[in-house]
Design a protein around this motif. Structure first.
Motif, PDB file in Angstrom:
ATOM      1  N   GLU A 279      54.136 -69.844   8.809  1.00  0.00           N
ATOM      2  CA  GLU A 279      53.928 -69.146   7.621  1.00  0.00           C
ATOM      3  C   GLU A 279      55.264 -69.276   6.923  1.00  0.00           C
ATOM      4  OE1 GLU A 279      50.690 -65.925   9.134  1.00  0.00           O
ATOM      5  OE2 GLU A 279      52.738 -64.974   8.474  1.00  0.00           O
ATOM      6  N   ASP A 280      56.570 -69.094   7.492  1.00  0.00           N
ATOM      7  CA  ASP A 280      57.815 -69.041   6.793  1.00  0.00           C
ATOM      8  C   ASP A 280      57.783 -70.557   6.406  1.00  0.00           C
ATOM      9  OD1 ASP A 280      60.543 -68.215   6.428  1.00  0.00           O
ATOM     10  OD2 ASP A 280      60.903 -69.890   7.615  1.00  0.00           O
ATOM     11  N   TYR A 281      57.442 -71.630   7.166  1.00  0.00           N
ATOM     12  CA  TYR A 281      57.720 -73.115   6.902  1.00  0.00           C
ATOM     13  C   TYR A 281      57.149 -73.369   5.725  1.00  0.00           C
ATOM     14  CZ  TYR A 281      57.499 -78.028   8.189  1.00  0.00           C
ATOM     15  OH  TYR A 281      57.626 -79.427   7.819  1.00  0.00           O
ATOM     16  N   VAL A 282      56.015 -72.661   5.345  1.00  0.00           N
ATOM     17  CA  VAL A 282      55.236 -73.063   4.216  1.00  0.00           C
ATOM     18  C   VAL A 282      55.948 -72.473   3.097  1.00  0.00           C
ATOM     19  CG1 VAL A 282      52.948 -72.671   2.842  1.00  0.00           C
ATOM     20  CG2 VAL A 282      52.745 -72.960   5.307  1.00  0.00           C
ATOM     21  N   ARG A 283      56.604 -71.568   3.035  1.00  0.00           N
ATOM     22  CA  ARG A 283      57.365 -71.170   2.049  1.00  0.00           C
ATOM     23  C   ARG A 283      58.698 -71.844   1.867  1.00  0.00           C
ATOM     24  NH1 ARG A 283      55.853 -65.947   4.003  1.00  0.00           N
ATOM     25  NH2 ARG A 283      57.763 -65.602   5.475  1.00  0.00           N
ATOM     26  N   GLN A 284      59.244 -72.142   2.840  1.00  0.00           N
ATOM     27  CA  GLN A 284      60.556 -72.944   2.715  1.00  0.00           C
ATOM     28  C   GLN A 284      60.497 -74.432   2.349  1.00  0.00           C
ATOM     29  OE1 GLN A 284      64.081 -71.906   4.607  1.00  0.00           O
ATOM     30  NE2 GLN A 284      63.336 -70.715   6.402  1.00  0.00           N
ATOM     31  N   MET A 285      58.827 -75.026   2.621  1.00  0.00           N
ATOM     32  CA  MET A 285      58.901 -76.475   2.184  1.00  0.00           C
ATOM     33  C   MET A 285      57.954 -76.703   1.131  1.00  0.00           C
ATOM     34  SD  MET A 285      60.808 -77.804   4.526  1.00  0.00           S
ATOM     35  CE  MET A 285      60.280 -79.689   4.805  1.00  0.00           C
ATOM     36  N   ALA A 286      57.837 -75.405   0.270  1.00  0.00           N
ATOM     37  CA  ALA A 286      56.744 -75.709  -0.641  1.00  0.00           C
ATOM     38  C   ALA A 286      57.067 -76.498  -1.838  1.00  0.00           C
ATOM     39  CB  ALA A 286      56.797 -73.975  -1.272  1.00  0.00           C
ATOM     40  N   ASP A 287      58.547 -77.129  -2.064  1.00  0.00           N
ATOM     41  CA  ASP A 287      58.917 -77.820  -2.948  1.00  0.00           C
ATOM     42  C   ASP A 287      58.709 -79.383  -2.751  1.00  0.00           C
ATOM     43  OD1 ASP A 287      60.843 -77.025  -1.106  1.00  0.00           O
ATOM     44  OD2 ASP A 287      62.600 -77.763  -2.488  1.00  0.00           O
ATOM     45  N   VAL A 288      58.324 -79.558  -1.677  1.00  0.00           N
ATOM     46  CA  VAL A 288      57.988 -80.972  -1.240  1.00  0.00           C
ATOM     47  C   VAL A 288      56.647 -81.151  -0.437  1.00  0.00           C
ATOM     48  CG1 VAL A 288      60.566 -81.647  -0.765  1.00  0.00           C
ATOM     49  CG2 VAL A 288      59.387 -80.501   1.225  1.00  0.00           C
ATOM     50  N   ASP A 289      56.405 -82.373  -0.361  1.00  0.00           N
ATOM     51  CA  ASP A 289      55.361 -82.933   0.400  1.00  0.00           C
ATOM     52  C   ASP A 289      55.639 -84.060   1.456  1.00  0.00           C
ATOM     53  OD1 ASP A 289      52.679 -83.366   1.392  1.00  0.00           O
ATOM     54  OD2 ASP A 289      52.150 -84.480  -0.250  1.00  0.00           O
ATOM     55  N   MET A 290      56.210 -83.475   2.584  1.00  0.00           N
ATOM     56  CA  MET A 290      56.683 -84.436   3.524  1.00  0.00           C
ATOM     57  C   MET A 290      55.741 -84.549   4.807  1.00  0.00           C
ATOM     58  SD  MET A 290      60.773 -83.291   3.863  1.00  0.00           S
ATOM     59  CE  MET A 290      61.026 -84.830   4.979  1.00  0.00           C
ATOM     60  N   PRO A 291      55.706 -85.972   5.301  1.00  0.00           N
ATOM     61  CA  PRO A 291      54.701 -86.062   6.313  1.00  0.00           C
ATOM     62  C   PRO A 291      55.212 -85.674   7.583  1.00  0.00           C
ATOM     63  CG  PRO A 291      55.774 -88.145   5.689  1.00  0.00           C
ATOM     64  CD  PRO A 291      56.615 -87.040   4.663  1.00  0.00           C
ATOM     65  N   PHE A 292      55.564 -84.571   7.945  1.00  0.00           N
ATOM     66  CA  PHE A 292      55.941 -84.379   9.449  1.00  0.00           C
ATOM     67  C   PHE A 292      54.769 -84.108  10.221  1.00  0.00           C
ATOM     68  CE2 PHE A 292      60.140 -82.806   7.596  1.00  0.00           C
ATOM     69  CZ  PHE A 292      60.974 -83.341   8.340  1.00  0.00           C
ATOM     70  N   ARG A 293      55.167 -84.222  11.639  1.00  0.00           N
ATOM     71  CA  ARG A 293      53.983 -84.414  12.609  1.00  0.00           C
ATOM     72  C   ARG A 293      54.580 -83.443  13.540  1.00  0.00           C
ATOM     73  NH1 ARG A 293      51.626 -90.060  13.841  1.00  0.00           N
ATOM     74  NH2 ARG A 293      53.893 -90.746  13.566  1.00  0.00           N
ATOM     75  N   THR A 294      53.568 -82.553  14.139  1.00  0.00           N
ATOM     76  CA  THR A 294      54.241 -81.685  15.325  1.00  0.00           C
ATOM     77  C   THR A 294      53.459 -82.055  16.613  1.00  0.00           C
ATOM     78  OG1 THR A 294      52.724 -80.084  14.628  1.00  0.00           O
ATOM     79  CG2 THR A 294      54.890 -79.827  14.115  1.00  0.00           C
ATOM     80  N   SER A 295      52.544 -83.317  16.588  1.00  0.00           N
ATOM     81  CA  SER A 295      52.130 -83.788  17.695  1.00  0.00           C
ATOM     82  C   SER A 295      51.511 -85.394  17.500  1.00  0.00           C
ATOM     83  CB  SER A 295      50.815 -82.965  18.071  1.00  0.00           C
ATOM     84  OG  SER A 295      49.860 -83.195  17.281  1.00  0.00           O
ATOM     85  N   LEU A 296      51.384 -86.136  18.550  1.00  0.00           N
ATOM     86  CA  LEU A 296      50.948 -87.337  18.311  1.00  0.00           C
ATOM     87  C   LEU A 296      49.480 -87.644  18.802  1.00  0.00           C
ATOM     88  CD1 LEU A 296      54.161 -89.719  19.027  1.00  0.00           C
ATOM     89  CD2 LEU A 296      53.172 -89.022  16.872  1.00  0.00           C
TER      90      LEU A 296
END
Ligand code: A3P
Length: 296
Positions: A279-296
């Motif tokens: 939930e916090d991540y969504v707030r902190q990253m709201a200004d970018v659209d970055m293709p992070f993956r947390t699993s493969l």
């Protein structure tokens, strides 16, 4: 014992709002004034995002996959760590840089706004590696347990809070990855992801090769992929940081080459911690659209 006398968990001191180990903050004006050669290459990461792995790939690319040459010295001596000041036997980055002749490969963890101006003025090549927040956090937590020069990590729960607030050495992960991301095109930064490297190391090694205007044979690429696998690097004394005395890096607490995987966060975060973090991540990253993956 040289090292033992210098070992302490250095407090963090803010430089332009970014918490850095005090030994770095004390030398800030010298570090900031460092003027690279245009031929120098900068590898930048938030701590624990895959720096050592990328350093090894690049050293091997620059030496046509020669494993013996790339064992000439530990990583910290082959590739100076720009802002690091101590403790022995880790050499001061600036001191090493005065001895080494360009073209050099230089490591930094500095966020983009703190990178010495000379790198941009001289249009140095810059390779940035980013790792998804949760795995990066897990890796940093275990590192802060074993690295006796970093502030005490505290409990796991406290550590999650510190990470979210950017209250760790080199500051906020969120600001760090976003800062370089936003500038990557304008400043010709090669922006890599740890997860892409795990998924298809060959593809990423080739990407680095092209960025560096190198061309090595297919066989050498394959050799570099093998030599920079987690298993091989874990057993390579010139890449696994075991040369650092136990009073500095205590590998019995947690090995520097710990797991090298994508998705280990799942073994650390409770479902509640994960939800709160997301939930916090969504707030902190709201200004970018970055293709992070947390699993493969
Ligand atoms: P883990 O703690 O998740 O195992 P850095 O070099 O930036 O300090 O990053 C260290 C992290 O990268 C550690 O992550 C380490 O195990 C991992 N790593 C190092 N070499 C690697 C490799 N060849 N392949 C995959 N992961 C590697």
């Amino acid at each position: 014992n040289m090292a033992a006398n210098h070992i302490r968990r250095f407090p963090l001191v803010e430089v332009q709002g970014v918490p850095l180990m005090s030994m770095i903050a004390e030398k800030w004006s010298l570090i900031s004034a460092f003027n690279p050669d245009p031929s120098d290459l900068l590898i930048s990461t938030y701590p624990k995002a895959g720096t050592t792995w990328t350093q090894e790939i690049i050293d091997l690319l620059l030496h046509n996959g020669d494993a013996e040459v790339c064992k000439r010295a530990p990583t910290v001596e082959r590739i100076p760590f720009l802002e690091i000041q101590a403790p022995p036997p880790i050499p001061s980055g600036l001191e090493l840089l005065t001895i080494m002749k360009p073209p050099r490969v230089i490591k930094t963890h500095l966020p983009i706004q703190l990178v010495p101006e000379g790198f941009w003025k001289n249009k140095c090549k810059v390779i940035y590696v980013a790792r998804n927040a949760k795995d990066n956090l897990v890796s940093y937590y275990h590192f802060d347990r074993m690295n006796k020069t970093q502030p005490e990590p505290g409990t796991w729960d406290e550590y999650i809070q510190k990470f979210m607030k950017g209250n760790l050495g080199w500051g906020s992960w969120y600001d760090h990855v976003k800062g370089y991301w936003k500038e990557r095109e304008k400043r010709n930064i090669l922006y890599l992801f740890f997860e892409d490297m795990k998924e298809n190391p060959r593809r990423e090694v080739e990407r680095i090769m092209r960025y560096l205007d190198l061309s090595v044979s297919e066989d050498v690429i394959e050799k570099i992929v093998q030599l920079t696998s987690f298993k091989v690097m874990k057993d390579n004394p010139m890449a696994n940081y075991t040369f650092i005395p136990k009073v500095v890096f205590d590998h019995s607490v947690s090995a520097f080459m710990r797991k090298g995987e994508v998705g280990d966060w799942i073994n650390h975060f409770t479902p509640a911690q994960s939800q709160m973090f997301d939930e916090d991540y969504v707030r902190q990253m709201a200004d970018v659209d970055m293709p992070f993956r947390t699993s493969l």
